[in-house]
Design an enzyme around this catalytic site. Structure first.
Site, mmCIF file in Angstrom:
data_model
loop_
_atom_site.group_PDB
_atom_site.id
_atom_site.type_symbol
_atom_site.label_atom_id
_atom_site.label_comp_id
_atom_site.label_asym_id
_atom_site.label_seq_id
_atom_site.Cartn_x
_atom_site.Cartn_y
_atom_site.Cartn_z
ATOM 1 N N LYS A 181 0.849 -1.191 0.000
ATOM 2 C CA LYS A 181 0.000 0.000 0.000
ATOM 3 C C LYS A 181 0.882 1.237 0.000
ATOM 4 C CE LYS A 181 -4.482 0.924 0.381
ATOM 5 N NZ LYS A 181 -5.573 0.144 -0.199
ATOM 6 N N GLY A 214 -25.501 2.398 2.229
ATOM 7 C CA GLY A 214 -24.612 3.094 1.297
ATOM 8 C C GLY A 214 -24.918 2.732 -0.143
ATOM 9 N N GLY A 274 -23.382 4.051 -2.975
ATOM 10 C CA GLY A 274 -22.357 4.570 -3.884
ATOM 11 C C GLY A 274 -22.170 3.609 -5.036
ATOM 12 N N VAL A 283 -20.546 0.729 -5.365
ATOM 13 C CA VAL A 283 -20.770 -0.702 -5.105
ATOM 14 C C VAL A 283 -22.227 -0.946 -4.686
ATOM 15 C CG1 VAL A 283 -20.114 -2.668 -3.645
ATOM 16 C CG2 VAL A 283 -18.356 -1.071 -4.430
HETATM 17 P P1 NAD Z 1 -18.659 5.295 -2.704
HETATM 18 O O1 NAD Z 1 -17.948 6.450 -2.087
HETATM 19 O O2 NAD Z 1 -19.038 5.345 -4.138
HETATM 20 O O3 NAD Z 1 -19.979 4.954 -1.872
HETATM 21 C C1 NAD Z 1 -20.109 5.098 -0.502
HETATM 22 C C2 NAD Z 1 -21.537 5.559 -0.266
HETATM 23 O O4 NAD Z 1 -21.816 5.511 1.129
HETATM 24 C C3 NAD Z 1 -21.788 6.995 -0.712
HETATM 25 O O5 NAD Z 1 -22.922 7.038 -1.545
HETATM 26 C C4 NAD Z 1 -22.023 7.741 0.590
HETATM 27 O O6 NAD Z 1 -22.919 8.826 0.461
HETATM 28 C C5 NAD Z 1 -22.604 6.632 1.444
HETATM 29 N N1 NAD Z 1 -22.546 6.875 2.890
HETATM 30 C C6 NAD Z 1 -21.682 7.641 3.577
HETATM 31 N N2 NAD Z 1 -21.986 7.617 4.890
HETATM 32 C C7 NAD Z 1 -23.058 6.808 5.028
HETATM 33 C C8 NAD Z 1 -23.847 6.382 6.132
HETATM 34 N N3 NAD Z 1 -23.591 6.780 7.377
HETATM 35 N N4 NAD Z 1 -24.871 5.533 5.899
HETATM 36 C C9 NAD Z 1 -25.166 5.123 4.657
HETATM 37 N N5 NAD Z 1 -24.452 5.492 3.568
HETATM 38 C C10 NAD Z 1 -23.406 6.319 3.756
HETATM 39 O O7 NAD Z 1 -17.717 4.041 -2.405
HETATM 40 P P2 NAD Z 1 -17.766 2.627 -3.111
HETATM 41 O O8 NAD Z 1 -16.733 2.583 -4.165
HETATM 42 O O9 NAD Z 1 -19.177 2.254 -3.418
HETATM 43 O O10 NAD Z 1 -17.226 1.701 -1.924
HETATM 44 C C11 NAD Z 1 -18.045 1.396 -0.826
HETATM 45 C C12 NAD Z 1 -17.237 0.598 0.189
HETATM 46 O O11 NAD Z 1 -16.719 -0.579 -0.438
HETATM 47 C C13 NAD Z 1 -16.021 1.334 0.763
HETATM 48 O O12 NAD Z 1 -15.830 0.889 2.086
HETATM 49 C C14 NAD Z 1 -14.874 0.832 -0.105
HETATM 50 O O13 NAD Z 1 -13.639 0.917 0.579
HETATM 51 C C15 NAD Z 1 -15.292 -0.612 -0.311
HETATM 52 N N6 NAD Z 1 -14.758 -1.241 -1.511
HETATM 53 C C16 NAD Z 1 -15.022 -0.726 -2.743
HETATM 54 C C17 NAD Z 1 -14.522 -1.350 -3.871
HETATM 55 C C18 NAD Z 1 -14.829 -0.830 -5.245
HETATM 56 O O14 NAD Z 1 -14.649 -1.567 -6.220
HETATM 57 N N7 NAD Z 1 -15.306 0.406 -5.383
HETATM 58 C C19 NAD Z 1 -13.741 -2.523 -3.756
HETATM 59 C C20 NAD Z 1 -13.510 -3.054 -2.474
HETATM 60 C C21 NAD Z 1 -14.019 -2.408 -1.366
#
Ligand code: NAD
Length: 353
Positions: A78, A178, A180, A182
């Protein structure tokens, strides 16, 4: 239940300092036994270099475990960069970062992470070739990894409900925290499988759109934990399962995309003691790193998808191991990952195309 105490020391730590661009950070290679240490580059505000290095060491170890359990020919590493306190030139910063990654001669492969973007990685790739997470080229893996992450989580949920309820997902209720990248992809897959959705998300436009599209019920940010459902899917923050949350949770399965779901190791035991099946986060959310690995190692999309679709079997292997050894699932995942890393033969050859 046995208790697990971390952790092996990292293989090497590389301090990054370039005052002219503001680069101030560290690259930690936890392990290169299985292959180049792969893991994203985080740009975040840290109170000190020691804090940044500690976070990098923890995250690098996590990547080594995730990559090993995803059967990738990759070690774990990392990069953590301290966010400069004032205005800074992003281009110079990521050019300097690329030069530092290049010095490691392929023993570290970077990609985007919290605080960094595809365009930052495009800049870094101008000074170094060991960069993934770049804009997808037609018909090849790359670009946004979240649909792949969501697919791996979905397949893991199918496996988890078979194991816990001897049923399939149809008619089950899943609470998604959440929406976002994913979370929203996951809702699409779950809706298609006949699942009833309950969702929580602070962005009102996003939550309204998803609720409309997938006939989901909206609840408040705090209420999602108390939702009556079979599965709780954390897809936002880390550390959402703490002592307090375990008591409130009504789901029988926890399986989501978020990283570092458990606030502490103890919380994994608390879930197990309450009979909740916890699908370890880094086992089920590996679809994204599989896509990144495919991009870097030159695999085609079919190979990447086949590997993401094996996520359910990988979860089964971890849960079977946990049952055999009488371990909580998060402990079993860590043990299995360490075994895999120790069993690998050092001395890999890079297979970059
Ligand atoms: P993202 O930032 O697109 O989505 C996160 C979402 O969570 C946002 O829409 C945000 O508004 C929402 N959020 C924030 N606080 C919140 C709360 N208290 N309650 C409910 N929702 C809340 O991120 P992402 O890429 O969708 O990733 C989501 C998680 O998955 C993260 O922990 C990330 O580290 C993990 N992750 C993502 C990937 C990937 O491919 N993107 C891969 C492995 C792990």
């Amino acid at each position: 239940m046995f208790k697990f105490v971390s952790a092996a020391p990292p293989e090497s730590v590389h301090v990054l300092r370039d005052p002219s661009s503001g680069l101030d950070g560290v690259i930690v290679l936890h392990s290169t036994r299985r292959g180049p240490a792969a893991g994203g580059c985080r740009l975040w505000s840290y109170s000190s270099s020691t804090e940044a290095a500690k976070d990098a060491a923890r995250l690098a170890e996590g990547m080594a475990y995730k990559n090993a359990l995803a059967d990738l020919p990759l070690g774990g590493g990392k990069a953590v960069l301290r966010l400069p306190p004032g205005p800074f030139d992003r281009r110079s910063l990521f050019q300097a970062f690329g030069r530092e990654v290049a010095k490691l001669q392929g023993s570290y492969v970077t990609a985007e992470d919290v605080g960094t973007t595809v365009s930052d990685m495009q800049i870094a790739s101008g000074t170094c070739r060991h960069v993934a997470g770049l804009t997808a080229v037609q018909g090849r893996p790359g670009g946004d990894p979240s649909p792949w992450t969501a697919l791996g989580v979905f397949i893991s949920m199918q496996e988890a409900v078979r194991r816990k309820f001897g049923a399939d997902l149809k008619g089950m209720t899943v609470a998604v925290q959440g929406l976002g990248s994913v979370g929203s992809h996951l809702c699409g897959l779950l809706h298609g499988a006949g699942v009833k959705l309950v969702v929580a998300e602070p962005r009102s436009d996003v939550v309204a759109r998803v609720a409309c599209r997938y006939e989901a019920t909206i609840v408040g940010l705090d209420a999602i934990l108390d939702t009556k459902c079979e599965i709780f899917a954390p897809c936002a923050l880390g550390a959402v399962i703490d002592e307090h949350a375990v008591k409130r949770l009504r789901a029988r399965i926890v399986c989501g995309g978020a990283n570092n779901v458990l606030a502490t190791d103890e919380d994994g035991y608390r879930l197990a003691d309450r009979g909740v099946l916890y699908a370890p986060d880094y086992v089920v959310n590996a679809g994204g790193i599989i896509n990144v690995a495919a991009e870097y190692l030159g695999w085609n999309t079919e190979e990447a998808e086949m590997r993401v679709r094996q996520t359910g079997q990988r979860l089964t292997d971890v849960l079977d191991f946990a049952d055999r050894k009488g371990l909580a699932s998060h402990h079993a995942a860590n043990d299995l990952a360490r075994q895999r890393i120790t069993a690998s033969q050092p001395g890999w050859k890079m297979e970059v195309v």
